[in-house]
Design a protein around this motif. Sequence first.
Motif, mmCIF file in Angstrom:
data_model
loop_
_atom_site.group_PDB
_atom_site.id
_atom_site.type_symbol
_atom_site.label_atom_id
_atom_site.label_comp_id
_atom_site.label_asym_id
_atom_site.label_seq_id
_atom_site.Cartn_x
_atom_site.Cartn_y
_atom_site.Cartn_z
ATOM 1 N N ARG A 1 0.819 -1.220 0.000
ATOM 2 C CA ARG A 1 0.000 0.000 0.000
ATOM 3 C C ARG A 1 0.848 1.263 0.000
ATOM 4 N NH1 ARG A 1 -5.364 -1.150 0.487
ATOM 5 N NH2 ARG A 1 -5.946 -3.183 1.380
ATOM 6 N N THR A 2 2.151 1.125 0.180
ATOM 7 C CA THR A 2 3.054 2.265 0.034
ATOM 8 C C THR A 2 3.900 2.123 -1.235
ATOM 9 O OG1 THR A 2 4.624 1.184 1.537
ATOM 10 C CG2 THR A 2 3.130 2.825 2.494
ATOM 11 N N ASN A 3 3.383 1.305 -2.174
ATOM 12 C CA ASN A 3 3.932 1.197 -3.529
ATOM 13 C C ASN A 3 5.319 0.573 -3.605
ATOM 14 O OD1 ASN A 3 1.598 2.493 -4.710
ATOM 15 N ND2 ASN A 3 2.420 4.422 -3.917
ATOM 16 N N ASP A 4 5.608 -0.341 -2.692
ATOM 17 C CA ASP A 4 6.847 -1.121 -2.782
ATOM 18 C C ASP A 4 6.448 -2.576 -3.023
ATOM 19 O OD1 ASP A 4 9.199 -2.538 -2.478
ATOM 20 O OD2 ASP A 4 9.883 -1.407 -0.730
ATOM 21 N N ASN A 5 6.192 -2.895 -4.278
ATOM 22 C CA ASN A 5 5.699 -4.221 -4.622
ATOM 23 C C ASN A 5 6.760 -5.296 -4.418
ATOM 24 O OD1 ASN A 5 3.224 -5.529 -6.091
ATOM 25 N ND2 ASN A 5 5.011 -6.444 -7.063
ATOM 26 N N THR A 6 8.010 -4.955 -4.656
ATOM 27 C CA THR A 6 9.086 -5.938 -4.533
ATOM 28 C C THR A 6 9.180 -6.485 -3.111
ATOM 29 O OG1 THR A 6 10.347 -4.882 -6.306
ATOM 30 C CG2 THR A 6 11.556 -6.319 -4.794
ATOM 31 N N ASP A 7 9.219 -5.593 -2.132
ATOM 32 C CA ASP A 7 9.308 -6.037 -0.747
ATOM 33 C C ASP A 7 7.998 -6.645 -0.264
ATOM 34 O OD1 ASP A 7 12.016 -5.495 -0.007
ATOM 35 O OD2 ASP A 7 11.564 -3.361 -0.024
ATOM 36 N N ALA A 8 6.893 -6.167 -0.808
ATOM 37 C CA ALA A 8 5.598 -6.767 -0.448
ATOM 38 C C ALA A 8 5.587 -8.250 -0.811
ATOM 39 C CB ALA A 8 4.466 -6.038 -1.164
ATOM 40 N N LEU A 9 6.094 -8.581 -1.983
ATOM 41 C CA LEU A 9 6.125 -9.975 -2.420
ATOM 42 C C LEU A 9 7.085 -10.808 -1.571
ATOM 43 C CD1 LEU A 9 6.062 -9.645 -6.317
ATOM 44 C CD2 LEU A 9 4.192 -10.343 -4.804
ATOM 45 N N ILE A 10 8.172 -10.209 -1.116
ATOM 46 C CA ILE A 10 9.124 -10.956 -0.282
ATOM 47 C C ILE A 10 8.435 -11.457 0.978
ATOM 48 C CG2 ILE A 10 11.166 -10.713 1.198
ATOM 49 C CD1 ILE A 10 12.331 -8.842 -0.953
ATOM 50 N N TYR A 11 7.704 -10.571 1.659
ATOM 51 C CA TYR A 11 7.072 -10.960 2.920
ATOM 52 C C TYR A 11 5.820 -11.792 2.707
ATOM 53 C CZ TYR A 11 10.446 -8.183 5.436
ATOM 54 O OH TYR A 11 11.638 -7.717 5.965
ATOM 55 N N LEU A 12 5.106 -11.537 1.624
ATOM 56 C CA LEU A 12 3.965 -12.383 1.291
ATOM 57 C C LEU A 12 4.423 -13.810 1.042
ATOM 58 C CD1 LEU A 12 1.050 -13.023 0.400
ATOM 59 C CD2 LEU A 12 1.633 -12.048 -1.843
ATOM 60 N N ASN A 13 5.448 -13.980 0.227
ATOM 61 C CA ASN A 13 5.934 -15.327 -0.103
ATOM 62 C C ASN A 13 6.629 -15.995 1.083
ATOM 63 O OD1 ASN A 13 5.024 -15.512 -2.794
ATOM 64 N ND2 ASN A 13 6.721 -14.235 -3.501
ATOM 65 N N MET A 14 7.146 -15.203 1.990
ATOM 66 C CA MET A 14 7.771 -15.770 3.181
ATOM 67 C C MET A 14 6.768 -16.630 3.957
ATOM 68 S SD MET A 14 9.923 -13.701 6.114
ATOM 69 C CE MET A 14 10.825 -12.815 4.838
ATOM 70 N N VAL A 15 5.526 -16.155 4.028
ATOM 71 C CA VAL A 15 4.474 -16.921 4.708
ATOM 72 C C VAL A 15 3.902 -17.983 3.782
ATOM 73 C CG1 VAL A 15 2.208 -16.804 5.821
ATOM 74 C CG2 VAL A 15 3.894 -14.995 6.220
ATOM 75 N N ALA A 16 3.524 -17.579 2.579
ATOM 76 C CA ALA A 16 2.815 -18.491 1.671
ATOM 77 C C ALA A 16 3.648 -19.715 1.326
ATOM 78 C CB ALA A 16 2.422 -17.740 0.406
ATOM 79 N N GLN A 17 4.932 -19.537 1.051
ATOM 80 C CA GLN A 17 5.767 -20.680 0.667
ATOM 81 C C GLN A 17 6.158 -21.542 1.866
ATOM 82 O OE1 GLN A 17 8.526 -18.156 -1.809
ATOM 83 N NE2 GLN A 17 8.262 -19.853 -3.248
ATOM 84 N N LYS A 18 6.185 -20.947 3.046
ATOM 85 C CA LYS A 18 6.428 -21.746 4.239
ATOM 86 C C LYS A 18 5.252 -22.696 4.494
ATOM 87 C CE LYS A 18 9.423 -21.191 6.931
ATOM 88 N NZ LYS A 18 10.747 -21.801 7.160
ATOM 89 N N ARG A 19 4.048 -22.231 4.219
ATOM 90 C CA ARG A 19 2.860 -23.054 4.434
ATOM 91 C C ARG A 19 2.610 -24.027 3.286
ATOM 92 N NH1 ARG A 19 3.754 -21.538 9.326
ATOM 93 N NH2 ARG A 19 2.498 -19.804 10.136
ATOM 94 N N ASP A 20 3.042 -23.656 2.097
ATOM 95 C CA ASP A 20 2.846 -24.513 0.927
ATOM 96 C C ASP A 20 4.180 -24.658 0.205
ATOM 97 O OD1 ASP A 20 2.082 -25.886 -1.318
ATOM 98 O OD2 ASP A 20 0.564 -24.449 -1.967
ATOM 99 N N PRO A 21 4.967 -25.657 0.559
ATOM 100 C CA PRO A 21 6.298 -25.815 -0.027
ATOM 101 C C PRO A 21 6.289 -25.992 -1.538
ATOM 102 C CG PRO A 21 6.071 -27.164 1.946
ATOM 103 C CD PRO A 21 4.706 -26.640 1.619
#
Length: 475
Positions: A371-391
């Motif tokens: 929401r502060t227009n940093d899509n790159t870092d947003a994806l890092i933290y989103l995938n940190m959770v999503a990929q941990k839960r779904d390898p």
Amino acid sequence: MKTRYFYIVIAGALSLAACKKSFLADAPPTAVPVSSAINSNSSMADAVNGMYSTMRMTSLFGRDIPVMGDLMADDIYISFSNSSKYLQENNYTFNNITPEVIDIWTQGYYSILQANRIINSSLPADATVNQLRGEAYTVRGLVYLELVNFFGTPATVNLNAPGVPIVKSFTTPFIMPSRNTVGDVYNQIISDLDSAYNLMPATSIPSNFHATNSEYIAKYAARAIEARAYLYKGDYTNALAASLDVIQNGGYTLSAATAFNAYWANPAPQAGKLETIFELALNTQTNNGTNGLDGIYSQSGFGDMLCTDPLYASYSATDVRKSLIVSGKRSAQPALIVNKYANYLLSTDKDDIKIIRYAEVLLTAAEAYARTNDNTDALIYLNMVAQKRDPALLGYSSTGTTTISNILAERQKELAFEGLRYFDLTRTNVAINRPVEPFGYTSIALIPVGDNRRLLPIPLAEINANGNVAQNPGF
């Protein structure tokens, strides 16, 4: 009616009369009455334990808040075979005398009263006193966050709308405050959480006053709750700063996918900062019995609340979170049974109530970045959770509003059955679409934006006792 509940109008008098009023017979046994001054570190620790006891009651975080936070949204529904609990919330027919509405208001302010007693005590500051007083500041901020989100317009919609009354004293009897604005309440929440963070030392207090585990509030628990508050307020810059402070300095970790089920099956508190940042202790001595959160989900208990079909379908086959939902039967009909609280029948311990977990903080950082227009870092933290839960997940690679949608979807999957979904829908100001389940109790499918039922009514007895408190529209 005016003397049966812990209304704001008599909040100060209640504790002064605690030994005389029969309606206080259910006050937690570890709570210290005002007549017994908090005059030592150990008596303050006793008062803190009493404060936690008020929070884990069924009428607050022990069941009402987490159930309503999912039932009034789209995560769970009530089986057609049920114990008649939460039917008004299910159908959005609640009113100003609905028991759970009264419960959250009165028990919430009672918890605030207990926090106020600790905050305003005259005990001189030292490391232990600062820690314990910081815990009380955190609790006051947390409870106000729940109250303003249930009874007030979302901050992202109108900060100037009526919120809830702010009460910071504990000795003044018969006060009759009016409702502060939503913005005023959020300012108080942030102030309380900042005070807590600044008071509490980075390392825990000595264990002779209380344990150093996830069942007690620590410095970065205050900061994690503050990140949630800023997110709900729509202040994404500060939500990011608070969440990054927890991520970089709190020392918390996510569970490995192979250990995720064991994490949820373990009823003991976390001493090693795995996943849980703060939870309310429920054990064989202090639990809510059949009326606990575990009992409303367990088929060995009431078992009324079931997972909705669309939520279950949103998990991939390789997502470990899907394994916490069991495909089974209820009254001979297909049912998706929630098994996030698996210890209902356990004789040695009970499931604690998770208040905030590390995964939520990571997703708050992701949303704040997006929401502060940093899509790159947003994806890092989103995938940190999503990929941990779904390898097996390759990871999200979206941009713009799609990234925000993906983050909200991951929040729903990650935080399901923990009582946060309703607030995600209200703060983002979208229609609430609730699935109509074939074997569910009759319910309402759509709560559009602007519907007055998106706010709970102020309890009638509060209105009758305090003419300065205005009712929400439509009630």
